[in-house]
Design a protein around this motif. Structure first.
Motif, mmCIF file in Angstrom:
data_model
loop_
_atom_site.group_PDB
_atom_site.id
_atom_site.type_symbol
_atom_site.label_atom_id
_atom_site.label_comp_id
_atom_site.label_asym_id
_atom_site.label_seq_id
_atom_site.Cartn_x
_atom_site.Cartn_y
_atom_site.Cartn_z
ATOM 1 N N THR A 88 0.830 -1.205 0.000
ATOM 2 C CA THR A 88 0.000 0.000 0.000
ATOM 3 C C THR A 88 0.865 1.255 0.000
ATOM 4 N N ARG B 141 1.409 4.132 -2.996
ATOM 5 C CA ARG B 141 1.391 5.577 -2.749
ATOM 6 C C ARG B 141 2.654 6.222 -3.316
ATOM 7 N N HIS C 209 -9.910 1.633 -2.611
ATOM 8 C CA HIS C 209 -9.040 2.142 -1.548
ATOM 9 C C HIS C 209 -8.291 3.385 -2.003
ATOM 10 N N TYR D 201 -5.235 4.870 -1.495
ATOM 11 C CA TYR D 201 -3.900 4.642 -0.967
ATOM 12 C C TYR D 201 -3.018 5.872 -1.161
ATOM 13 N N THR E 35 -0.224 -1.302 8.056
ATOM 14 C CA THR E 35 -1.014 -0.782 6.939
ATOM 15 C C THR E 35 -1.798 0.464 7.293
ATOM 16 N N ILE F 131 -5.571 0.557 6.334
ATOM 17 C CA ILE F 131 -5.940 0.253 4.952
ATOM 18 C C ILE F 131 -5.550 -1.190 4.684
#
Length: 194
Positions: free
Chosen positions: A56, A60, A83, A85, A180, A183
């Motif tokens: 994740t 990003r 999501h 991210y 995480t 997330i």
């Protein structure tokens, strides 16, 4: 990871989710799209970065790298999936199956997949046993058999669970040390672009 900015022009015929296109059609369409989009940029996260920070956070990082290379800062970002991210400072909207309903997301999807497949084919020249040109890093039977026989290459993530099933190479596996942040961690194949 590809960031693409599109205008209000009619999209090229056949533009859709890259996974729904044949490799030949996807490659031809990517050439058209690179001239059709207003701007596009690619961002990557290395296997080491993915191992160190998690998928994740690496998504990003790759997305931020792509967005920062664009010649203009977009007012908003549409992410394919559910999501976010990316987060601040970007204004983000998530769209499930966005590559089927949003031309900018579809264009980015096609350009990224073609670039990724080309990169995997180039890596395959030095690692023929893995058949990267055919499987693009996905865990096909040939890829899994090569992992069992030859072990991971420098392009494999060492936190990926595939090493659990490979006693001969299990000692190379890195423990996941990242959190995480609420997330769900997004697991995937050998990734360079997502």
């Amino acid at each position: 990871m590809c960031a693409a900015i599109t205008g209000l022009r009619r999209p090229p015929d056949g533009l859709t989710d890259s996974k729904l296109l044949t490799p030949k059609r996807r490659t031809a369409l990517a050439k058209v799209l690179e001239g059709w989009v207003t701007a596009h940029a690619l961002g990557h996260a290395s296997p080491e970065e993915i191992d160190d920070m998690g998928m994740t956070s690496a998504l990003r990082l790759a997305a931020s790298r792509a967005l920062e290379q664009l010649p203009v800062r977009p007012d908003a970002v549409i992410l394919d999936g559910k999501h976010d991210y990316l987060g601040n400072p970007w204004q983000v909207r998530t769209v499930i199956q966005g590559d089927r309903s949003c031309v900018a997301v579809a264009a980015a999807s096609v350009i990224a997949k073609v670039r990724r497949d080309r990169m995997m084919a180039e890596l395959g020249a030095d690692h023929a046993h893995f058949a990267f040109a055919a499987n693009a890093g996905y865990p096909s039977p040939v890829h899994q058999a090569a992992l069992k026989e030859w072990g991971p290459t420098p392009y494999h993530r060492l936190t990926w669970a595939y090493l659990d099933a490979l006693p001969r190479w299990r000692h190379l596996k890195k423990a996941r040390t990242w959190a995480t942040g609420g997330i769900p961690e997004i697991e995937g194949q050998l990734d360079f672009d997502l």
